[in-house]
Enzyme design. Structure first.
Site, PDB file in Angstrom:
ATOM      1  CB  SER A  31      -7.975 -15.860  57.497  1.00 26.58           C
ATOM      2  OG  SER A  31      -8.060 -16.446  58.783  1.00 26.58           O
ATOM      3  CG  ASP A 232     -14.176 -22.081  59.443  1.00 25.40           C
ATOM      4  OD1 ASP A 232     -14.783 -21.442  60.328  1.00 25.40           O
ATOM      5  OD2 ASP A 232     -13.484 -21.537  58.569  1.00 25.40           O
ATOM      6  CG  HIS A 235     -12.211 -18.190  58.839  1.00 21.93           C
ATOM      7  ND1 HIS A 235     -11.939 -19.455  58.362  1.00 21.93           N
ATOM      8  CD2 HIS A 235     -11.026 -17.514  58.827  1.00 21.93           C
ATOM      9  CE1 HIS A 235     -10.663 -19.542  58.051  1.00 21.93           C
ATOM     10  NE2 HIS A 235     -10.082 -18.378  58.335  1.00 21.93           N
TER      11      HIS A 235
END
Length: 257
Positions: A31, A232, A235
């Site tokens: 990601s 979060d 990321h």
């Protein structure tokens, strides 16, 4: 009439120079390579920093294997089960052109898959779907002219959950890089990887150590630790991705000296 024909010839020549002879960069991993910069509550804020703006000489290979002018989110039609945002690819390419303006067209080939759960390095092993998709896209990118300049690899957060995966990461990473080089027909293909800044489990430092201590010829590692994260804590933020892209470009040119 003659002047008009000369103009058409000039335009066709210019188009050919962009369509062919591309310097291809494979973007792979999960990601944080796909890009989540500016994404909150599954919505991208649409903010593209100056360093990541589109450029006429930066192209992107779409999921349909056609070349288009590159712009973020680069992985929007590749990592399709999530909302993509800003990644390191555009700031990397712009930095490359800043360092080497005469390099010519850069062809970015997005291959990273994060998805809602991330991807472990075992999902990238030779013969698997992600590995084969990368090879297919790399082959398509070279069709019609162009050579692979480098692979950019940013993955490992998902391998911090299980201690066995974390301890096996260094061996699996080396196998992946060696297999890729063999299958791409380039035994010394430059690879720049990123040492993770975060993880989904408690074995972050084990994976980071494996990445930082990987010693293969023409393989370099840049460290993402300390770059700002989203809320979060997993990321990279948009400013972090911009900074990382520059770091990757600088590392690549040091590697190619």
């Amino acid at each position: 009439m003659l002047a008009f024909l000369c103009l058409i010839l000039h335009l066709l020549t210019a188009y050919a120079s962009v369509s062919n002879g591309k310097h291809i960069i494979l973007l792979a991993g999960q990601s944080n390579m796909s890009g989540r910069g500016g994404v909150r509550n599954n919505t991208w804020d649409g903010v593209v920093p100056l360093q990541s703006q589109p450029h006429p000489s930066i192209l992107r290979l779409t999921a349909g294997l056609t070349w288009v002018k590159a712009r973020d989110p680069l992985h929007k039609d590749i990592d399709v089960n999530v909302t993509c945002g800003v990644g390191p690819g555009m700031s990397f390419a712009n930095r490359v052109l800043e360092i080497h303006p005469q390099l010519g067209p850069i062809g970015l080939v997005p291959c990273a898959i994060g998805g809602p759960l991330g991807t472990k390095i075992t999902q990238w092993k030779k013969g698997g779907f992600l590995y084969n998709q990368l090879l297919t896209r790399a082959t398509a990118a070279r069709t019609g002219g162009g050579s692979i300049l480098a692979v950019l690899w940013f993955q490992g957060e998902s391998d911090t959950v299980n201690e066995v995966d974390a301890n096996m990461y260094k061996r699996r990473l080396a196998n992946l890089f060696n297999n890729l080089r063999a299958d791409l027909g380039s035994p010394l293909l430059p690879i720049v990887q990123v040492a993770i800044a975060s993880g989904q489990g408690s074995f972050v430092e084990t994976v980071r150590k494996a990445q930082l201590e990987t010693k293969l010829r023409k393989v370099s590692c840049v460290d993402a630790k300390g770059l700002p994260l989203l809320a979060d804590n997993l990321h990279l933020s948009t400013p972090a991705q911009v900074r990382l892209g520059g770091m990757l470009a600088d590392a690549l040119f040091r590697l190619r000296k």
